[in-house]
Enzyme design. Structure first.
Site, PDB file in Angstrom:
ATOM      1  CE  LYS A   1     -18.014  -9.478  -6.161  1.00 17.59           C
ATOM      2  NZ  LYS A   1     -19.134 -10.093  -5.474  1.00 17.59           N
TER       3      LYS A   1
ATOM      4  CB  ALA B   1     -12.026  -3.319   0.362  1.00 18.95           C
TER       5      ALA B   1
ATOM      6  NE  ARG C   1     -10.934  -8.748   3.469  1.00 17.95           N
ATOM      7  CZ  ARG C   1     -10.541  -7.596   3.401  1.00 17.95           C
ATOM      8  NH1 ARG C   1      -9.381  -7.375   4.047  1.00 17.95           N
ATOM      9  NH2 ARG C   1     -10.803  -6.584   2.567  1.00 17.95           N
TER      10      ARG C   1
ATOM     11  NE  ARG D   1      -3.968  -8.310  -5.683  1.00 19.35           N
ATOM     12  CZ  ARG D   1      -3.239  -7.821  -4.758  1.00 19.35           C
ATOM     13  NH1 ARG D   1      -3.331  -6.749  -4.149  1.00 19.35           N
ATOM     14  NH2 ARG D   1      -1.956  -8.393  -4.853  1.00 19.35           N
TER      15      ARG D   1
ATOM     16  CE  LYS E   1      -4.373  -1.551   2.155  1.00 18.78           C
ATOM     17  NZ  LYS E   1      -3.784  -3.236   2.100  1.00 18.78           N
TER      18      LYS E   1
ATOM     19  CB  ALA F   1     -16.942  -3.755   5.367  1.00 19.45           C
TER      20      ALA F   1
ATOM     21  CG  ASP G   1      -2.722  -3.939  -1.600  1.00 20.38           C
ATOM     22  OD1 ASP G   1      -3.108  -4.524  -2.181  1.00 20.38           O
ATOM     23  OD2 ASP G   1      -2.026  -4.203  -0.708  1.00 20.38           O
ATOM     24  CG  MET G   2      -7.031   1.382  -6.245  1.00 17.75           C
ATOM     25  SD  MET G   2      -5.635   2.759  -6.707  1.00 17.75           S
ATOM     26  CE  MET G   2      -5.120   1.777  -8.550  1.00 17.75           C
TER      27      MET G   2
END
Length: 309
Positions: free
Chosen positions: A188, A190, A290, A185, A98, A292, A135-136
């Site tokens: 959906k 988070a 996780r 990657r 991140k 959520a 990571d986004m």
């Protein structure tokens, strides 16, 4: 509404203070987090390798607000990569980073800090024979993350990135990224995003995921399909076949502790499966996300807070 409430829980100081006093061995934490130390991450990566699964390891931490902490996070990744190399695991294990953990939030005062630290990590990964995926995070960082990706790929072309299908912009981002050597990657998403930025209804997010996936599968890059949804897994396999992709031309990615039987089933069928493995002391916000995504996990979390285990 429950998802938004759970995301708000990540900012609740009282609950966070109580939760972070839990031992990392407690039921809820141990289910989703490898442990606190580098040795824990290496242990899990080895176990996954022995089961025919790959890993992407994330040293937990984000939203760093001082350069010293960003440097500490960078050092943690260098230590991790050295340990993975020594354990001969870098052929099956990469790292996820991140950018907010290595200085992205300090852009006003230290504009080059995150990119500089990312270059250090990417260089070490390349020497060790493995890769890095960025990571986004929430939508406010998307442009900065993609700009950093473009810069890193000049010298480290295997650097990957996560794209969140829920954002309205993501189909276009996937089209720009579906180029030779690119690794994407697709997940959906988070983060709780506003309606004007993202799809918020589940069926809309699923449709957006499929649209993005078709773009990636029909492109020239390497798609990494990050989903636990059985229906989307079946659709992904169909799209891969229709696009002429074999088992070596894409991979599935799933979270550590989520549907491990499905991870193993896909791997046993000859598909590439990579497990996203977080480790470190700063696990609280990760755990709330996780919940959520699957509020049924909330009961286990509450029991963990009140248990002495």
């Amino acid at each position: 509404m429950l998802r938004q409430a759970l995301m708000g829980l990540s900012r609740a100081t009282t609950v966070k203070d109580l939760a972070t006093r839990m031992p990392v061995s407690s039921a809820m934490v141990a289910r989703f987090v490898a442990g606190e130390d580098t040795a824990d991450a290496v242990r899990v990566a080895r176990t996954l390798r022995d089961r025919g699964l790959a890993a992407s390891i994330d040293h937990l931490g984000e939203d760093v607000t001082d350069p010293a902490s960003a440097d500490e996070a960078t050092t943690a990744y260098l230590t991790l990569l050295d340990a993975l190399w020594s354990a001969r695991l870098t052929d099956t294990t990469e790292v996820s980073v991140k950018l907010s953990a290595i200085g992205q939030q300090l852009g006003d005062r230290h504009p080059e800090l995150a990119a500089s630290n990312a270059r250090v990590i990417c260089t070490a990964a390349q020497v060790c024979g493995t890769t890095v995926t960025l990571d986004m995070e929430d939508h406010t960082t998307t442009d900065a993350t993609l700009d950093t990706l473009a810069e890193l790929r000049r010298d480290h072309p295997t650097t990957g990135v996560a794209i969140q299908a829920q954002l309205h912009r993501s189909v276009d981002d996937c089209a720009r990224l579906a180029t030779p050597g690119s690794r994407v990657r697709l997940c959906k998403g988070a983060y709780a995003e506003p309606d004007e930025i993202a799809h918020t209804e589940r069926h809309e997010v699923d449709l957006a995921f499929v649209r993005c996936l078709k773009v990636l599968m029909q492109g020239e890059g390497y798609p990494m399909v990050a989903t636990h949804d059985p229906r989307l897994i079946r659709i992904s396999l169909d799209i891969a076949r229709q696009s002429g992709r074999g088992p070596d031309d894409f991979e599935f990615q799933m979270l550590y502790g989520v549907r491990p039987e499905e991870q193993q089933r896909l791997a046993d069928q000859g598909h590439r499966v990579r497990v996203y493995v977080p480790y470190g002391a700063d696990w609280y916000r990760y755990l709330v996300r996780r919940m959520a995504e699957k509020p049924a996990n909330l009961g286990l979390f509450v029991r963990s807070l009140t248990s002495r285990s």
